[in-house]
Design a protein around this motif. Structure first.
Motif, PDB file in Angstrom:
ATOM      1  N   TYR A  37       0.864  -1.165   0.000  1.00  0.00           N
ATOM      2  CA  TYR A  37       0.000   0.000   0.000  1.00  0.00           C
ATOM      3  C   TYR A  37       0.912   1.230   0.000  1.00  0.00           C
ATOM      4  N   GLU A  46      -3.615   3.897   0.108  1.00  0.00           N
ATOM      5  CA  GLU A  46      -4.262   3.217  -1.011  1.00  0.00           C
ATOM      6  C   GLU A  46      -3.534   1.943  -1.389  1.00  0.00           C
ATOM      7  N   PHE A  47      -4.290   1.013  -1.922  1.00  0.00           N
ATOM      8  CA  PHE A  47      -3.756  -0.264  -2.380  1.00  0.00           C
ATOM      9  C   PHE A  47      -2.866  -0.064  -3.597  1.00  0.00           C
ATOM     10  N   VAL A  48      -1.765  -0.810  -3.642  1.00  0.00           N
ATOM     11  CA  VAL A  48      -0.870  -0.774  -4.797  1.00  0.00           C
ATOM     12  C   VAL A  48      -0.860  -2.119  -5.525  1.00  0.00           C
ATOM     13  N   ALA A  49      -0.573  -3.196  -4.773  1.00  0.00           N
ATOM     14  CA  ALA A  49      -0.467  -4.517  -5.402  1.00  0.00           C
ATOM     15  C   ALA A  49      -0.482  -5.595  -4.333  1.00  0.00           C
ATOM     16  N   ASN A  59      -2.323  -8.873  -8.365  1.00  0.00           N
ATOM     17  CA  ASN A  59      -3.243  -7.851  -8.837  1.00  0.00           C
ATOM     18  C   ASN A  59      -2.671  -6.483  -8.511  1.00  0.00           C
ATOM     19  N   PHE A  60      -2.999  -5.502  -9.324  1.00  0.00           N
ATOM     20  CA  PHE A  60      -2.410  -4.170  -9.199  1.00  0.00           C
ATOM     21  C   PHE A  60      -3.489  -3.105  -9.269  1.00  0.00           C
ATOM     22  N   ALA A  61      -3.218  -1.998  -8.633  1.00  0.00           N
ATOM     23  CA  ALA A  61      -4.058  -0.825  -8.815  1.00  0.00           C
ATOM     24  C   ALA A  61      -3.921  -0.350 -10.258  1.00  0.00           C
ATOM     25  N   ASP A  62      -4.994   0.197 -10.802  1.00  0.00           N
ATOM     26  CA  ASP A  62      -4.967   0.661 -12.185  1.00  0.00           C
ATOM     27  C   ASP A  62      -3.845   1.675 -12.415  1.00  0.00           C
ATOM     28  N   SER A  63      -3.569   2.486 -11.419  1.00  0.00           N
ATOM     29  CA  SER A  63      -2.580   3.558 -11.571  1.00  0.00           C
ATOM     30  C   SER A  63      -1.155   3.042 -11.756  1.00  0.00           C
ATOM     31  N   LYS A  65      -0.533  -0.366 -13.035  1.00  0.00           N
ATOM     32  CA  LYS A  65      -0.496  -1.506 -13.959  1.00  0.00           C
ATOM     33  C   LYS A  65       0.428  -1.230 -15.133  1.00  0.00           C
ATOM     34  N   ASN A 105      -9.300  -9.848  -4.829  1.00  0.00           N
ATOM     35  CA  ASN A 105      -9.459  -9.026  -3.626  1.00  0.00           C
ATOM     36  C   ASN A 105      -8.456  -9.414  -2.555  1.00  0.00           C
TER      37      ASN A 105
END
Length: 123
Positions: A37, A46-49, A59-63, A65, A105
């Motif tokens: 995070y 915020e979540f990162v990966a 999985n990754f945050a869109d920002s 990817k 998730n």
């Protein structure tokens, strides 16, 4: 005693790269999903990966990817975050954690967090 210790942060120019590490101890790291995070000044964390326990899923945050990758070495109980093409908007304190995941998730444990490492992206 559960410990997660991040390292590898620093100052980097836009477009540069950093590789963060997180050394875990005091718990069965290989049985947990693990993730990153971040929290920028004045903003919410915020979540990162995240990555599953055996690295079969991430999985990754869109920002981030396409720019960031996550990996782990269970033998060394270490989590990594490779960050490429860094942007000023990536400036934040980066935290590693451990938790559970289901499909895409991720649910970090509230008591399995590191103290963070500062990443600053600036010319």
């Amino acid at each position: 005693q559960v410990r997660l210790v991040e390292s590898g942060g620093g100052l980097v120019q836009p477009g540069g790269s950093l590789n963060l590490s997180c050394a875990a101890s005091g718990f069965a790291f290989s049985t947990y999903s693990a993730g990153w995070y971040r929290q920028a000044a004045g903003k919410e964390r915020e979540f990162v990966a995240f990555i599953t326990s055996t690295s079969e899923r991430a999985n990754f945050a869109d920002s981030v990817k396409g720019r960031f990758s996550i990996s782990r070495d269970n033998a060394k109980t270490t989590l990594f975050l490779q960050m490429n093409s860094l942007e000023p908007e990536d400036t934040a304190v980066y935290y590693c954690n451990a938790g559970v995941s289901y499909n895409d998730n991720y649910y970090p444990r509230s008591d399995y967090w590191g103290q963070g490492t500062q990443v600053t992206v600036s010319p």
